[in-house]
Design a protein around this motif. Structure first.
Motif, short mmCIF file in Angstrom:
data_model
loop_
_atom_site.label_atom_id
_atom_site.label_comp_id
_atom_site.label_asym_id
_atom_site.label_seq_id
_atom_site.Cartn_x
_atom_site.Cartn_y
_atom_site.Cartn_z
N LEU A 114 66.31 15.44 147.69
CA LEU A 114 66.12 14.02 147.40
C LEU A 114 65.40 13.34 148.54
O LEU A 114 64.56 12.48 148.34
CB LEU A 114 67.48 13.36 147.15
CG LEU A 114 68.19 13.79 145.86
CD1 LEU A 114 69.58 13.18 145.81
CD2 LEU A 114 67.40 13.41 144.63
N SER A 115 65.74 13.74 149.78
CA SER A 115 65.10 13.15 150.95
C SER A 115 63.62 13.49 150.96
O SER A 115 62.77 12.65 151.26
CB SER A 115 65.77 13.65 152.23
OG SER A 115 65.12 13.15 153.37
N ASN A 116 63.28 14.76 150.65
CA ASN A 116 61.88 15.17 150.64
C ASN A 116 61.09 14.47 149.54
O ASN A 116 59.91 14.21 149.70
CB ASN A 116 61.79 16.69 150.45
CG ASN A 116 62.16 17.45 151.70
OD1 ASN A 116 62.13 16.90 152.79
ND2 ASN A 116 62.53 18.71 151.54
N GLU A 117 61.75 14.18 148.41
CA GLU A 117 61.06 13.49 147.32
C GLU A 117 60.62 12.09 147.75
O GLU A 117 59.62 11.58 147.28
CB GLU A 117 61.98 13.41 146.11
CG GLU A 117 62.16 14.75 145.40
CD GLU A 117 63.14 14.66 144.26
OE1 GLU A 117 63.65 13.54 144.02
OE2 GLU A 117 63.40 15.68 143.61
N LYS A 118 61.36 11.49 148.63
CA LYS A 118 61.03 10.14 149.09
C LYS A 118 59.85 10.17 150.06
O LYS A 118 59.20 9.15 150.29
CB LYS A 118 62.24 9.49 149.74
CG LYS A 118 63.41 9.25 148.78
CD LYS A 118 64.59 8.64 149.49
CE LYS A 118 65.76 8.43 148.55
NZ LYS A 118 66.95 7.87 149.23
N ALA A 120 56.40 10.90 150.51
CA ALA A 120 55.34 11.15 149.54
C ALA A 120 53.98 11.29 150.23
O ALA A 120 53.72 10.72 151.27
CB ALA A 120 55.29 10.01 148.53
N ASP A 335 59.14 13.48 158.33
CA ASP A 335 59.23 12.07 157.96
C ASP A 335 57.88 11.58 157.43
O ASP A 335 56.88 12.30 157.46
CB ASP A 335 59.69 11.21 159.15
CG ASP A 335 58.80 11.36 160.38
OD1 ASP A 335 57.60 11.67 160.22
OD2 ASP A 335 59.30 11.17 161.50
N GLN A 336 57.88 10.34 156.94
CA GLN A 336 56.70 9.81 156.28
C GLN A 336 55.52 9.67 157.23
O GLN A 336 54.37 9.98 156.87
CB GLN A 336 57.02 8.46 155.64
CG GLN A 336 55.90 7.89 154.79
CD GLN A 336 55.60 8.72 153.57
OE1 GLN A 336 56.36 8.76 152.62
NE2 GLN A 336 54.47 9.42 153.58
#
Length: 388
Positions: A114-118, A120, A335-336
């Protein structure tokens, strides 16, 4: 004196129903302590006193015993409920720490997914395009310093050519929402000469592109970039009200050659008030990929372009595949911001003609949607945005 109404048998039955009272003294000792004269004079009194005492104890003790039993039950229930509540809270706070290890690992992996899905990616890749048409518009920033590439995916079920789709969709851009200059639709009609591989630009007599050199430069560079990034056209031809030629700023244009946009490094551009950057090519090209990647670690203050957060140690190439190594002392976080930096590297590699990138000895295996242990294809286009 009136004789007692209780018989000995009735008293015995009553006493049997009363709570048991034990006196550990020997009966002989009890009788020795009684006054002999009182025993002789009032033999009838002892049974009555015993009966009265037993009844008194009966009425005093029974309610208390009942209350005590009820209290014990209530207290036991309360403790049981409290213990269950504490156990549940402990289980919630620690997950399934004392449970099945496989379930624990599955829970951790699910949270990681779920963290990786965020985290993008912002560019357009093959899997996202899915055979549809990708269009890239070049939009001036609010200071007219940079041309920001903004890409969108357009359904092309009818099989239209790129320029028709470009004209149909440019009014749907949301430049103001993106904190860029409200530039589209262009005050011009664009058509395509397939034989001459030329885009024809016809402007009205009162077009706004002759209002100073800045307006002229932005308009000409916008046209060059949009033709180069969306087509294989080789030329631009200018008209004003159908007549050959365009007066813009201090120059008069009839035709211009169009060459692919390449050899630029990508940087972060943050519009005013936005925490999400656009990935924007540098104002000037670089001589090779190594110098471009090295320059990306610093900012270009004159154009408000910010450098990436990843340091490149070494690069090598084989055909259309670029291999990069990160600095040994540099850390890589999943991270992003790091994903954006990695995408800037991929877009820069594309500028120099590379189709794939390999990371040598990656600090981590997974970076957002990217598997750093595998070859990674460069993007189709930068800065995916939705239109109206």
């Amino acid at each position: 004196m009136k004789k007692s109404e209780w018989s000995d048998k009735e008293l015995m039955e009553l006493l049997k129903e009363m709570p048991k009272i034990e006196d550990y003294r020997h009966p002989r000792d009890i009788y020795q302590n009684l006054p002999i004269k009182r025993r002789k004079k009032m033999p009838w009194l002892l049974p009555g006193l015993a009966t009265a005492a037993a009844l008194l104890l009966f009425f005093i003790l029974i309610p208390k015993l009942m209350d005590g039993n009820q209290f014990s039950l209530d207290h036991a229930k309360q403790e049981s409920t409290q213990e269950a509540k504490v156990a549940k809270e402990d289980n919630d706070s620690s997950g399934t720490a004392n449970g099945d290890p496989q379930k624990d690992q599955a829970t951790i992996m699910k949270k990681a997914e779920l963290s990786n899905e965020k985290i993008a990616a912002t560019a357009i890749y093959d899997d996202a395009a899915n055979g549809e048409t990708v269009l890239t518009y070049w939009v001036p920033d609010d200071q007219a310093q940079n041309l920001v590439p903004v890409s969108t995916i357009v359904n092309n079920a009818e099989g239209k050519d790129w320029l028709t789709l470009f004209n149909e969709n440019m009014a749907n851009l949301r430049e103001t929402e993106w904190r860029l200059t409200d530039y589209y639709p262009l005050k011009a009609t664009l058509s395509y000469d397939k034989v001459g591989e030329t885009v024809i630009v016809d402007v009205p007599a009162d077009h706004p592109y002759a209002q100073g050199s800045t307006s002229e430069v932005i308009f000409i560079n916008t046209l060059k970039n949009l033709v180069a990034s969306n087509s294989t056209a080789k030329k631009l031809r200018f008209k004003t009200n159908g007549q050959l030629g365009l007066e813009a700023g201090n120059n008069f244009y009839e035709e211009l050659d169009v060459s692919p946009v390449k050899n630029h490094a990508y940087f972060f551009y943050y519009p005013n008030g936005s925490e999400v950057p656009f990935l924007v090519p540098s104002p000037e090209p670089f001589k090779d990929i190594k110098s471009a990647l090295q320059a990306m670690g610093a900012s270009i203050e004159t154009h408000q372009l910010h450098g990436i957060t990843l340091g490149i140690n070494d690069v090598s190439s084989s055909g259309q595949t670029l291999t990069i190594s990160f600095n040994e002392n540099s850390s890589m976080n999943n991270d992003q911001q790091t994903v954006w930096s990695f995408e800037a590297i991929l877009l820069t590699a594309k500028e120099f003609g590379f189709e794939k990138v390999i990371v040598n000895n990656p600090p981590i295996d997974k970076l957002g949607p990217f598997d750093l242990t595998q070859e990674i294809k460069v993007p189709i286009a930068p800065n995916l945005r939705e239109t109206k």
